[in-house]
Scaffold this motif. Structure first.
Motif, PDB file in Angstrom:
ATOM      1  N   SER A 105       0.818  -1.222   0.000  1.00 22.94           N
ATOM      2  CA  SER A 105       0.000   0.000   0.000  1.00 22.94           C
ATOM      3  C   SER A 105       0.845   1.263   0.000  1.00 22.94           C
ATOM      4  N   TRP A 106       2.006   1.232   0.656  1.00 23.01           N
ATOM      5  CA  TRP A 106       2.809   2.453   0.700  1.00 23.01           C
ATOM      6  C   TRP A 106       3.373   2.782  -0.679  1.00 23.01           C
ATOM      7  N   ARG A 107       3.732   1.773  -1.476  1.00 21.96           N
ATOM      8  CA  ARG A 107       4.224   2.038  -2.826  1.00 21.96           C
ATOM      9  C   ARG A 107       3.115   2.629  -3.701  1.00 21.96           C
ATOM     10  N   HIS A 108       1.924   2.091  -3.588  1.00 23.82           N
ATOM     11  CA  HIS A 108       0.821   2.605  -4.386  1.00 23.82           C
ATOM     12  C   HIS A 108       0.444   4.023  -3.943  1.00 23.82           C
ATOM     13  N   HIS A 109       0.564   4.304  -2.658  1.00 21.35           N
ATOM     14  CA  HIS A 109       0.212   5.630  -2.152  1.00 21.35           C
ATOM     15  C   HIS A 109       1.291   6.658  -2.444  1.00 21.35           C
ATOM     16  N   ASP A 110       2.539   6.326  -2.151  1.00 23.35           N
ATOM     17  CA  ASP A 110       3.640   7.295  -2.286  1.00 23.35           C
ATOM     18  C   ASP A 110       4.244   7.302  -3.681  1.00 23.35           C
ATOM     19  N   ASP A 149       1.160   9.147 -12.027  1.00 24.15           N
ATOM     20  CA  ASP A 149       2.357   9.000 -11.186  1.00 24.15           C
ATOM     21  C   ASP A 149       3.650   8.939 -11.998  1.00 24.15           C
TER      22      ASP A 149
END
Length: 295
Positions: free
Chosen positions: A164-169, A202
């Protein structure tokens, strides 16, 4: 050292499985002692594959090891890294080392206060080809600018669907540290981010000012249908145009070299390294600047 370093692995996701666990188990200076993950059922098959134990808590892991390798989201790493450093454990850190500059600084302060070694896994920097390329640039001098491209479809597939952090950040946080670090090493310290743009898909475009006057750019994406991943760095100046790309197998070579340096640092009592925790803080400052400019 008379005995290999006992290392505990925090995390059991794709990167822990593909890089950290086999690297720690295979290196003569380290042994994978125990694995701890948020879900014990994820840690168990990884630990069994390499003859390590499963820890049921982070404290239990710390009781068994000399060092900790992290393969978890930046915010989790930063929080647990402080606790590990305060317990006198050496650290192998992923990039980015924290979610923001203030948290990265707290982690670095804990590492420095404890006098432990802490290396950041910046994979582009540890290969022999990269080190020789950078040495050649430094010897020649006169470089006026450069560019880095890291273009991948990593977040389009299933490998990181649960990250989730990769998709968010996005790409800035995940591969941005690699590009910024390498441009910084090639052209001199990056003083500031001059411009930053993030598209709805992105795709990141950065313009960077280096100490000494060079200007460079970086283009980053994890959502382009590119196969294989494009990783290229180029510089230009008085001695023409030079490029470096990532070669197959370089990830394994990088991790082995990191462990070589890590074990040597601990054996000699050294805490300074070009890719130590303070490097992580410098890169975090640049990430924060880019995010602010792109907002």
């Amino acid at each position: 050292m008379d005995e290999p370093l006992r290392v505990g692995l925090v995390g059991a996701g794709p990167w822990a499985i593909s890089t950290h666990a086999p690297g720690l188990a295979d290196h003569p200076g380290t042994t994978l002692t125990t694995v701890w993950a948020r879900r014990e059922e994820a840690a168990r098959p990884l630990s069994e594959q390499y003859g390590a134990s499963v820890s049921t808590s982070f404290d239990e892991l710390l009781d068994q090891v000399d060092a900790v390798a992290f393969a978890v989201p930046p915010a989790v790493q930063a929080e647990l890294g402080v606790l590990a450093a305060e317990r006198g454990k050496h650290l192998i850190l992923e990039k980015p080392i924290a979610p923001d500059l203030a948290t990265a600084t707290r982690l670095a302060d804990a590492v420095e206060g404890a006098g432990v070694a802490a290396l950041v896994l910046l994979t582009l920097r540890y290969t022999m080809a990269a080190q020789e390329w950078l040495s050649g640039l430094a010897a020649a001098g006169g470089w006026r600018g450069g560019a880095a491209r890291w273009l991948s479809g990593a977040l389009l597939g299933d490998g990181y669907r649960d990250s989730s952090w990769r998709h968010h950040d996005g790409a800035l946080a995940d591969v941005g540290p690699h590009a910024l670090d390498f441009l910084d090493a090639a052209l001199g310290p990056i003083d500031r981010v001059l411009a930053a743009n993030r598209t709805p898909e992105d795709l990141w475009h950065l313009m960077l000012q280096h100490d000494g006057g060079a200007v460079s750019t970086a283009t980053l994406s994890l959502k382009l249908p590119v196969q294989p991943t494009v990783v290229e760095v180029a510089v230009y100046g008085e001695h023409g145009y030079r490029t470096l790309g990532r070669k197959p197998g370089s990830r394994e070579e990088s991790y082995t070299t990191l462990l070589d340096d890590f074990a040597a640092m601990i054996a000699s009592g050294t805490t300074e390294h070009p890719c130590d925790v303070h490097r992580g803080v410098h890169l975090q400052r640049l990430l924060d600047e880019a995010r602010a400019l792109a907002a």
